[in-house]
Write a protein that holds these residues in place. Structure first.
Motif, mmCIF file in Angstrom:
data_model
loop_
_atom_site.group_PDB
_atom_site.id
_atom_site.type_symbol
_atom_site.label_atom_id
_atom_site.label_comp_id
_atom_site.label_asym_id
_atom_site.label_seq_id
_atom_site.Cartn_x
_atom_site.Cartn_y
_atom_site.Cartn_z
ATOM 1 N N LEU A 316 0.822 -1.209 0.000
ATOM 2 C CA LEU A 316 0.000 0.000 0.000
ATOM 3 C C LEU A 316 0.859 1.262 0.000
ATOM 4 C CD1 LEU A 316 -2.874 -1.186 2.325
ATOM 5 C CD2 LEU A 316 -3.037 -0.662 -0.101
ATOM 6 N N THR A 319 2.331 1.348 -3.678
ATOM 7 C CA THR A 319 1.385 1.757 -4.725
ATOM 8 C C THR A 319 1.043 3.237 -4.572
ATOM 9 O OG1 THR A 319 -0.415 0.854 -3.357
ATOM 10 C CG2 THR A 319 0.342 -0.488 -5.193
ATOM 11 N N ALA A 320 0.990 3.732 -3.336
ATOM 12 C CA ALA A 320 0.719 5.163 -3.138
ATOM 13 C C ALA A 320 1.832 5.988 -3.780
ATOM 14 C CB ALA A 320 0.607 5.484 -1.647
ATOM 15 N N LEU A 400 5.663 0.396 -6.508
ATOM 16 C CA LEU A 400 5.000 -0.803 -7.044
ATOM 17 C C LEU A 400 4.012 -0.343 -8.110
ATOM 18 C CD1 LEU A 400 4.082 -3.749 -7.160
ATOM 19 C CD2 LEU A 400 2.752 -3.366 -5.093
ATOM 20 N N ASP B 231 -0.801 -6.157 4.441
ATOM 21 C CA ASP B 231 -0.849 -4.924 5.203
ATOM 22 C C ASP B 231 -1.956 -5.001 6.255
ATOM 23 O OD1 ASP B 231 1.324 -3.669 4.199
ATOM 24 O OD2 ASP B 231 0.257 -2.591 2.648
ATOM 25 N N ASN B 408 -5.084 1.208 -5.603
ATOM 26 C CA ASN B 408 -4.323 1.744 -4.486
ATOM 27 C C ASN B 408 -3.360 2.853 -4.864
ATOM 28 O OD1 ASN B 408 -5.207 0.282 -2.088
ATOM 29 N ND2 ASN B 408 -4.669 -1.496 -3.333
#
Lengths: 413, 413
Positions: A316, A319-320, A400, B231, B408
């Motif tokens: 997460l 990807t952010a 990612l 996560d 995401n």
């Protein structure tokens, strides 16, 4: 395979000097692909000392087991590396393949098999037909040349989008010594390939136990501080060879890791390892951004590194970053899930120099606009201060992206 | 947000029966979005017992801390859940928001604040304006109705592409009791949302300490055995409420977790938790395939679970499944990196009933065609036998697709 070169590829490459006592040759052995170099030998003069660190996988490849057996001897005459096939999870056939290669390599340099080192990278679980390239080794040794470092870096590439090579010099006593290194990576394991391999050679006269100490310590803050996808290859291999040729120019023999003369060499080696490790991260599959994660104020350095890796490995968070989203909430999440001591209401987080969170809440001066502008850079630094101790650590990763999924979801087809 | 419903959504939904003593109402409070229900209350009659399990994050949300404080009391009169804002990493403001909500909720049901439970899901780090919805609670409690379970499942959705609700019955002594459950999930944490929340209610008369035991044990093989992206949310919450209304129909009061009368209830609860957990996995962000990973022959059950999670969380395994690639080499890699006892040359791996690897190498009968055909299914089962002990475990996950990265990487924009 990704055709395009990573946008994070080096803008400039160094001229690679010669490392006295080391010669290199490459060949197209056709192990998996045609029209592509997939075999590399590095030949060392007699008296070359060696050290190595290897994957911690409980299911290591046959070449890793082979190298581990030879390492205590401390001497190396030849390194043979093939790409296209990892010779991993190949059972008895895997051991047979290393035996065939080692025998041919030893014969080619006129040394014992205990001075042969091997590495393979590529697909897992397919038997490696060592017979198909062992006969090439004699010719390769014969035509090995001291100025082929760049060629070597090319020959060990798999999903890499650019070759990785680095050089440095250091004073050792009254002489200047050279350190050359090459690496390959991309995913931590992968495709018809990938895995991290790196080979470093120096002409410094350093005894194997000292080399081992230098390499093991040097790895902690370099190769063991980078992660692309948290996956650990069966084949990761980093070796350091010292030909001792600089002794003729007056460099002293180093037999004690605490020798103060070693300090400049230690620093230079650290730089080489760090540059190679970062080149691997910057070529992470699908990577568009380099991410540096620093954790300070942790209970211990070990705890800091665990938290930093929890952040760096979080899908997460990654990807952010790919989405250029200053999503520090996910950084909090990754700190929380690391299982290490942390006090939510003491946490502070920075993206670059922008403090986004302070004392467990959004920074009162937080500006989404400012943070978003920062996220557009291609090198992102995240810092977390835990405020409970003095432990700190830095690790590096990449973002990612959809390309990562494409590369790894399609590769065998 | 992903607009399309997951291809793994349930084909059929159950009719949800009433759970005597529990009533539900929902509202559009406009916490973040307009035109969407984002507030849910569940009201319980006096005498309702409660148990809960929460995220292990070291940085939990304010509502998680609030619930943990009230849990030892063992009694519940009202549950208030909002979506759109997680009230996590909000420092003192977060505690203020839970205090305001709890006070209004307690007043609405005429109970003490110790019998209030709260959950929030949504963006992290934004202060939650509890004042904007606390005044709605009185009306919600007044119009709460016993047949609104499906509505409740809808109201707690965030990035979920379908509502999650399950029902079961069980014999308890001479009576039949009902167990209803709802859940939300998607990423383990996420967007302006996501996090795993689940609420289960039964009319069985079971004392809080027994409920807690049932829930804690039931979680190990259900909610704690599923993973979307490794996560862990700051807000994960699973609560079990027992209204005891079935006592009037002859169900015995259960005050001892070892009571043999509890066996059918325990099984039924396990089924409810497992179904809810799988519905969460099947709605994993971008998921196209459900993946079941079973590890047998490990040194212990704990070791088996760690290895299973190492496989289930591996980006390379998950992208291979997305690519319908029978890449068992990556399974070997994930076993190796788990750091648990394993003997490479004893490993066997199955995809469904197809044995792809045996005694540390590719199965002699391996057929790429057969394995590839299997990978086209939307439910994939991977089994690994380590051959060194009797420990076993099963976990569930989903594949890692480009849609996961898109969801995401884009969500806050």
């Amino acid at each position: 395979m990704s055709a395009a070169v990573s946008p994070l590829a080096p803008k400039r490459y160094p001229e690679m000097p010669v490392v006295g006592g080391a010669r290199i040759a490459t060949a197209e052995a056709g192990i998996k692909y045609k029209g592509r170099k997939d075999l590399m030998v590095m030949v060392f003069d007699e008296g070359t000392e060696v050290a190595g660190v290897f994957t911690r996988s409980r299911c290591p490849s046959a070449p890793v087991e082979f190298c581990r057996r030879n390492l205590p001897g401390g001497r190396a005459r030849i390194l043979v590396v093939n790409s296209g096939n990892a010779n991993a999870f190949t059972g008895r056939k895997g051991r047979d393949a290393t035996a065939i290669t080692a025998e041919a390599a030893a014969k080619a340099v006129g040394a014992g098999e205990g001075e042969v080192f091997l590495a393979s990278t590529g697909v897992i679980g397919e038997p490696l037909a060592a017979g198909s390239f062992a006969h090439l080794l004699g010719d390769l040794v014969e035509r090995a040349a001291p100025d082929s470092w760049e060629e070597a870096a090319h020959a060990i590439m798999t999903t890499d989008t650019y070759p990785k090579f680095v050089t440095a010099t250091a004073r050792l006593g009254g002489a200047e010594v050279v350190i050359n290194g090459i690496a390959k990576g991309a995913g931590m394991i992968a495709p018809d390939m990938a895995t991290m391999l790196s080979f470093v050679a120096t002409d410094a006269p350093i005894a194997a136990p000292v080399l081992q100490e230098l390499l093991s310590r040097g790895t902690a803050k370099t190769f063991n501080a980078v992660t692309v996808d948290s996956d650990t290859s069966t084949s990761d291999t980093l070796m350091l060879f010292a030909t001792a040729k600089a002794a003729a120019r007056g460099a002293p023999w180093i037999t004690d890791a605490k020798d103060p003369a070693l300090a400049p060499f230690r620093r230079a080696l650290g730089q080489v390892l760090k540059k190679l490790a970062l080149q691997v991260v910057r070529d992470g599959e699908g990577a568009r951004k380099q991410v540096e994660v620093t954790v300070t104020g942790a209970k211990s350095a070990r705890s800091a590194k665990r938290i930093a890796l929890s952040i760096a490995n979080s899908p997460l968070v990654k990807t952010a970053i790919a989405g250029e989203d200053a999503n520090w909430g996910r950084v909090v999440m990754a700190v929380g899930k690391a299982g290490e001591p942390a006090e939510r209401d003491l946490l502070a987080i920075w993206f670059g120099d922008i403090r986004v969170a302070h004392e467990g809440e959004r920074d009162p001066d937080y500006s989404e606009e400012q943070a978003s502008a920062y996220m557009k850079r291609d090198e992102i630094a995240i810092r977390v201060d835990l405020g409970i101790g003095r432990g700190k650590a830095t690790v590096w990763t990449c973002d990612l992206t959809k390309e990562y999924v494409a590369i790894n979801g399609d590769y065998r087809s």
